[in-house]
Design a protein around this motif. Structure first.
Motif, PDB file in Angstrom:
ATOM      1  N   ASN A 382      -7.869   1.653  17.613  1.00 45.41           N
ATOM      2  CA  ASN A 382      -6.768   0.810  17.103  1.00 45.41           C
ATOM      3  C   ASN A 382      -5.599   0.789  18.081  1.00 45.41           C
ATOM      4  O   ASN A 382      -5.006  -0.251  18.341  1.00 45.41           O
ATOM      5  N   LYS A 385      -6.379  -1.321  20.866  1.00 48.14           N
ATOM      6  CA  LYS A 385      -6.552  -2.704  20.419  1.00 48.14           C
ATOM      7  C   LYS A 385      -5.204  -3.411  20.296  1.00 48.14           C
ATOM      8  O   LYS A 385      -5.077  -4.598  20.570  1.00 48.14           O
ATOM      9  N   ILE A 423      -2.120   0.217   4.642  1.00 43.82           N
ATOM     10  CA  ILE A 423      -3.087   0.200   5.750  1.00 43.82           C
ATOM     11  C   ILE A 423      -4.270   1.143   5.564  1.00 43.82           C
ATOM     12  O   ILE A 423      -5.277   0.978   6.227  1.00 43.82           O
ATOM     13  N   ALA A 430      -3.199  -5.576   8.392  1.00 46.94           N
ATOM     14  CA  ALA A 430      -1.815  -6.073   8.430  1.00 46.94           C
ATOM     15  C   ALA A 430      -1.795  -7.418   9.158  1.00 46.94           C
ATOM     16  O   ALA A 430      -2.764  -7.777   9.851  1.00 46.94           O
ATOM     17  N   SER A 441     -12.502  -4.457  10.995  1.00 43.03           N
ATOM     18  CA  SER A 441     -13.154  -4.572   9.685  1.00 43.03           C
ATOM     19  C   SER A 441     -12.225  -4.166   8.539  1.00 43.03           C
ATOM     20  O   SER A 441     -12.507  -4.412   7.379  1.00 43.03           O
ATOM     21  N   GLY A 442     -11.116  -3.516   8.871  1.00 44.42           N
ATOM     22  CA  GLY A 442     -10.206  -3.024   7.820  1.00 44.42           C
ATOM     23  C   GLY A 442     -10.741  -1.766   7.150  1.00 44.42           C
ATOM     24  O   GLY A 442     -10.262  -1.361   6.097  1.00 44.42           O
ATOM     25  N   PHE A 471       0.254   7.742  14.601  1.00 43.67           N
ATOM     26  CA  PHE A 471      -0.497   8.353  13.491  1.00 43.67           C
ATOM     27  C   PHE A 471      -0.439   9.858  13.690  1.00 43.67           C
ATOM     28  O   PHE A 471      -0.684  10.350  14.794  1.00 43.67           O
TER      29      PHE A 471
HETATM   30  P1  ADP Z   1      -9.224  -2.551  11.607  1.00 44.01           P
HETATM   31  O1  ADP Z   1     -10.690  -2.500  11.810  1.00 44.01           O
HETATM   32  O2  ADP Z   1      -8.738  -3.876  11.164  1.00 44.01           O
HETATM   33  O3  ADP Z   1      -8.476  -1.993  12.760  1.00 44.01           O
HETATM   34  P2  ADP Z   1      -8.232  -0.255  10.268  1.00 44.01           P
HETATM   35  O4  ADP Z   1      -8.501   0.263   8.909  1.00 44.01           O
HETATM   36  O5  ADP Z   1      -8.548   0.611  11.396  1.00 44.01           O
HETATM   37  O6  ADP Z   1      -8.974  -1.633  10.348  1.00 44.01           O
HETATM   38  O7  ADP Z   1      -6.715  -0.649  10.341  1.00 44.01           O
HETATM   39  C1  ADP Z   1      -6.153  -1.422   9.307  1.00 44.01           C
HETATM   40  C2  ADP Z   1      -5.010  -2.237   9.847  1.00 44.01           C
HETATM   41  O8  ADP Z   1      -3.924  -1.396  10.206  1.00 44.01           O
HETATM   42  C3  ADP Z   1      -5.329  -2.977  11.117  1.00 44.01           C
HETATM   43  O9  ADP Z   1      -5.989  -4.198  10.845  1.00 44.01           O
HETATM   44  C4  ADP Z   1      -3.954  -3.206  11.673  1.00 44.01           C
HETATM   45  O10 ADP Z   1      -3.316  -4.303  11.057  1.00 44.01           O
HETATM   46  C5  ADP Z   1      -3.225  -1.933  11.300  1.00 44.01           C
HETATM   47  N1  ADP Z   1      -3.239  -0.956  12.397  1.00 44.01           N
HETATM   48  C6  ADP Z   1      -4.020   0.138  12.482  1.00 44.01           C
HETATM   49  N2  ADP Z   1      -3.723   0.828  13.619  1.00 44.01           N
HETATM   50  C7  ADP Z   1      -2.750   0.142  14.254  1.00 44.01           C
HETATM   51  C8  ADP Z   1      -2.025   0.318  15.481  1.00 44.01           C
HETATM   52  N3  ADP Z   1      -2.239   1.387  16.272  1.00 44.01           N
HETATM   53  N4  ADP Z   1      -1.105  -0.602  15.814  1.00 44.01           N
HETATM   54  C9  ADP Z   1      -0.884  -1.651  15.012  1.00 44.01           C
HETATM   55  N5  ADP Z   1      -1.535  -1.896  13.859  1.00 44.01           N
HETATM   56  C10 ADP Z   1      -2.458  -1.013  13.487  1.00 44.01           C
END
Ligand code: ADP
Length: 497
Positions: A382, A385, A423, A430, A441-442, A471
């Motif tokens: 993440n 990403k 989240i 988000a 995938s969320g 985190f």
């Molecule tokens: P995803 O597969 O969409 O990354 P996650 O459960 O890992 O699903 O994360 C849920 C959501 O939290 C992400 O879609 C993103 O919107 C937000 N998120 C998670 N980690 C980050 C990060 N490091 N920076 C920004 N947004 C994040």
């Protein structure tokens, strides 16, 4: 006995038990009341008669004196009349006080009319009225007076005796009611305890069963017999049927998702493989448009592959009841592996990747290596990403009171504060996806949270839009292979902006 019958019986017994002392006290007080009334009537009558008798005797004395002066028949008749009146009051007094002295008084008064006649005759014969009075009526009057005194004091004594009797009756009623009340309360307490035990025991057993189901143990042992004849017996039967069906359903669901996601992986990999070959020009040159379309298909295919992999992870973890398999693990080795795994990605993205470990971090921890690897992989994926070229991603570990504090910090897009609390929910994303370099995938954070909590740790997130996200994991150094508890399944998320 059914629960309703038990309750009704218990309450009826408590009511009776509390009613008995009430009735006893009521009866005693009624008796006391009668005594007091009797006392009041009788003593009042006696006192009244005594007062009237005294008046009448004063009248007799007055008439006698008048007879000595006037010496005629009229006064003599009046004297006799006054004596009769006194006799009447003495009779009333006798009936009221029932005293032997009162009877003596009556006898004395009965002799008086004759004495009055004798005295009048002597006066008429010319005798000195004073000497005649001193010889005839005077002594009689003195005797009457002597007879009255004991009656007076007997009336007084009778009153105080009756007051004492009333007091002792009241005292007895008080003691009796206190004793009866204590016995009644003791009995009521015993009955209440019996009732409460017979209800709370099965309720607690059911509550333990329900809690176990809520914690993921779908077929828990239930400390409540299905053979019971009451409502709890029927509840136990229903509970066992429900939990059996739940367990079967859960197994079916897990099997289905697991099979579906597993079966999806092969065709997706084949599609991605052929795509790669097409992009490499194995099937002839591609036009610009075709290359663009293939890139889109590839991105969607990879998203699908990630989703299938995540679904498989979640179902496998949950099918195991959220169980983890903690084993000794070298923290430095874990960090080195992660650094190696994400190094290429960091270079490709132009993102600086720093891995640090503070002094005092234990060499070895006891965690489920595969699961923690999965968590760290999701967090780092993440971070990369959502972080553009020129940014940085940092993985650090520090000791914290028999726990290890791990931070994954990035300088990426950040998460809007109002979306932070969501989240960690399954399939939540988000609205910062525009900044993401790949589709997600969320599910990553939901899995991460479940795994961290299975390790009795916590995960939280702090983020500022445009500045980055951190985190923070807090994981105990040593973790037992325990099931997740309710506390670890709460949807309350520790996420702050
Ligand atoms: P995803 O597969 O969409 O990354 P996650 O459960 O890992 O699903 O994360 C849920 C959501 O939290 C992400 O879609 C993103 O919107 C937000 N998120 C998670 N980690 C980050 C990060 N490091 N920076 C920004 N947004 C994040």
């Amino acid at each position: 006995m059914t629960l309703r019958a038990r309750l009704a019986l218990g309450l009826a017994i408590i009511a009776v038990v509390l009613l008995v002392p009430l009735l006893v006290v009521r009866e005693r007080l009624g008796r006391l009341h009668t005594q007091v009334i009797e006392l009041r009537d009788r003593e009042f009558k006696a006192s009244l008669a005594l007062g009237k008798l005294r008046d009448a005797l004063g009248d007799v004395a007055g008439r006698e004196t008048a007879l000595g002066i006037v010496k005629n028949d009229t006064v003599h008749r009046q004297l006799l009349e006054a004596i009769r009146t006194a006799q009447g009051h003495a009779a009333t007094l006798t009936s009221a006080s029932q005293d032997s002295a009162a009877r003596t008084l009556v006898t004395k008064l009965e002799a008086m009319p004759e004495l009055a006649v004798r005295e009048y005759e002597a006066i008429k014969a010319g005798a000195d009225p004073d000497s005649v009075s001193a010889a005839i009526m005077g002594p009689a009057m003195a005797e009457v007076e002597r007879a009255i005194r004991p009656i007076e004091s007997s009336i007084l004594n009778a009153t105080s005796t009756r007051v004492e009797q009333a007091e002792s009756a009241l005292d007895e009623a008080e003691k009796l009611s206190a004793a009866a009340l204590i016995v009644a309360l003791a009995l009521a307490t015993v009955i209440a305890i019996w009732l409460t035990r017979s209800i709370s025991g099965p309720v607690q057993a059911l509550e333990r069963g329900m809690r176990a189901v809520a914690e993921g143990e779908l077929e828990p042992p239930l400390d409540l017999s299905s053979q019971r004849a009451d409502e709890f017996g029927r509840l136990a039967v229903s509970f066992r049927t429900m939990s059996r069906q739940l367990a079967e359903l859960d197994k079916l669901k897990a099997e289905f998702v697991s099979v579906a996601s597993h079966e999806l992986k092969t065709p997706i990999n084949v599609i991605l493989g052929y795509l790669q070959l097409m992009q490499d020009g194995m099937f002839g040159p591609l036009s610009a448009k075709q290359t663009e379309v293939l890139t889109t298909i590839e991105s969607q295919g990879k998203t699908l592959a990630r989703l299938a992999a995540h679904l498989l992870d979640v179902t496998r973890f949950e099918a195991g009841g959220g169980r983890i398999d903690p084993r000794p693990l070298r923290l430095a080795a874990l960090f080195e592996e992660l650094e190696r795994a994400f190094h290429v990605l960091a270079v490709q993205r132009g993102v600086e990747f720093r891995v640090t470990m503070a002094d005092g971090v234990p060499n070895e921890v006891r965690w489920d290596e595969d699961r923690i690897n999965e968590v760290m992989g999701n967090l780092l994926a993440n971070a990369f990403k959502f972080t553009g070229a020129g940014g940085h991603v940092e993985l650090s570990a520090a000791p914290s009171d028999r726990s290890v504090r791990i931070e994954v910090r990035d300088s990426g897009a950040g998460i809007p504060p109002e979306q932070l609390p969501h989240i960690f929910q399954k399939f939540y994303q988000a609205d910062n996806q525009g900044a993401a370099s790949a589709r997600g995938s969320g599910l990553g954070l939901a899995i991460a949270k479940e795994i961290v909590e299975a390790h009795h740790g916590t995960i939280r997130c702090e983020s500022t839009v445009g500045e980055g996200t951190t985190f923070t994991l807090l994981l105990p150094d040593e973790v037992d292979a325990r099931r997740r508890t309710d506390q670890h399944r709460t949807p309350e998320l520790e996420a702050v902006s």
